[in-house]
Write an enzyme that holds these catalytic residues in place. Structure first.
Site: not given
Ligand SMILES: Nc1nc2c(ncn2[C@@H]2O[C@H](COP(=O)(O)OP(=O)(O)OP(=O)(O)O)[C@@H](O)[C@H]2O)c(=O)[nH]1
Length: 379
Positions: A261, A291
């Site tokens: 993370h 993201e």
């Molecule tokens: N390190 C980190 N991860 C985050 C944060 N906020 C959200 N995430 C992670 O971002 C990821 C988003 O995953 P998904 O929504 O599946 O999207 P993706 O893997 O980018 O896949 P696609 O959007 O379909 O390309 C998740 O694993 C969340 O835990 C953050 O502030 N920090």
């Protein structure tokens, strides 16, 4: 600066205000009391009166010495005049001394003596006039007149002394009063400064809170709340050209899963830097979710907006992002773009929805691409 809660600040302001009010009330009461005491006591004038009255004592003394010596210089007329002056002055001094702030127990014996002198003197002078031939009676009169002269001398001298002492006390009191005024002015200044400092702190506290409420802590970009409010306001003015892009990292979950993370957080910060580098005012960039980022474009043609979006996409695609102090990560992003030109009545949520639909298509069509709403796939 240590942050105080709003309640603490309010309590402090009330405390300062209460202290300030207390000081003012106390000062007002004190001044009222002091000014009452000082009113009616004009010691300088009184001292002058007593000093002039002491000259009558000298006249009396001189007449007495001539009388004793049976001198030809003895002048009954002079004694008569002195009597008139003495009788005129004694009630004036009596009245002024009684009107002053001096304790009556201190002066009362001397005023009593003086009024007795004033009462006895006329009869005494008449008897002196009549006693020319009677030497026995004359020596008795001289003894009585000597007593009168002595009573007057002692009374005036003591009164002089008492008034002088009271005058010194008054002067000291005035000095203390002056000191107190300065003290109060300083207190007012200190309390005012403290109040100002607290208010300034309160202001900065509010500013800090506003900034914190509008900022994404990880990337230091504006957050969803900020961009929503700002965009809503801007759209309300119906700008001629408006573009809105939602930027979403591709397969970001994998980065978290593979490198942890914290590494994902570093990537998000890198992306924020790239966006900040490409987006300049009046355009606005923000992080709206995990993201997900967005950009509001203003006063740019559709072509310019698309070129900018493409530049961002390519910049990320080509960047090698260093995480965990060693690993170089490669990542891409997808962009859903909405654009319109010419005044149009719309809302931020409407524009957001269109951009999100375009993003959905970008993801669906294989990611790492820019999709303009209305299915116009660019890359
Ligand atoms: N390190 C980190 N991860 C985050 C944060 N906020 C959200 N995430 C992670 O971002 C990821 C988003 O995953 P998904 O929504 O599946 O999207 P993706 O893997 O980018 O896949 P696609 O959007 O379909 O390309 C998740 O694993 C969340 O835990 C953050 O502030 N920090």
């Amino acid at each position: 600066m240590k942050m105080l809660t709003a309640k603490q600040i309010r309590t402090r302001i009330w405390l300062i205000f209460a202290v300030f009010l207390g000081l003012c009330v106390w000062a007002a009461l004190y001044f009222q009391q002091q000014s009452k005491q000082l009113l009616g006591s004009n010691f300088t004038a009184l001292v002058v009166d007593v000093m002039q009255a002491q000259e009558d004592v000298h006249v009396l003394k001189r007449s007495l010495s001539y009388l004793k010596a049976d001198s030809p210089f003895f002048d009954i007329q002079e004694l008569e005049k002195a009597k008139i002056r003495i009788q005129y002055r004694i009630p004036i001094i009596d009245r002024k001394v009684r009107a002053s702030v001096i304790d009556s127990r201190v002066y009362e014996p001397y005023l009593t003596k003086l009024s007795a002198v004033g009462a006895a003197l006329p009869d005494m002078i008449k008897r002196i006039q009549r006693s020319n031939q009677d030497s026995e009676n004359r020596s008795l009169l001289i003894t009585q007149l000597t007593k009168i002269e002595l009573d007057m001398a002692v009374s005036y001298s003591e009164l002089h002394h008492i008034i002088q002492a009271a005058s010194d006390i008054e002067r000291r009191r005035k000095d203390q009063l002056l000191l107190l005024i300065w003290g109060l002015i300083s207190a007012v200044f200190i309390v005012g400064s403290a109040l100002l400092a607290t208010l300034t702190r309160l202001y900065f506290h509010k500013e800090e809170l506003t900034i914190q409420n509008n900022l994404d802590h990880l990337t230091q970009l504006p957050n969803r709340r900020y961009i929503s409010e700002k965009a809503q306001a801007i759209i309300g003015w119906r700008p001629a050209q408006i573009g809105f892009a939602i930027i979403d990292l591709d397969l970001f979950k994998k980065i978290n899963d593979l490198y942890g993370h914290p590494a994902g957080d570093e990537v998000l910060k890198h992306i924020a830097d790239i966006l900040n580098h490409h987006i300049v005012e009046p355009n606005l960039v923000a992080r709206i979710g995990g993201e997900e980022f967005c950009v509001l474009f203003l006063n740019l043609s559709q072509q310019q907006v698309m070129t900018l979006c493409e530049e961002i996409r390519v910049a990320v695609e080509e960047a090698k992002l260093k995480v965990n102090n060693s690993v170089m990560i490669h990542i891409t992003l997808s962009i859903g773009l909405y654009y319109h030109e010419g005044e149009r009545q719309t809302t931020f949520s409407q524009i957001y929805q269109y951009a999100d639909q375009a993003l959905y298509l970008a993801k669906k069509q294989g990611r790492n691409r820019l999709v303009l709403h209305d299915n116009a796939i660019v890359h």
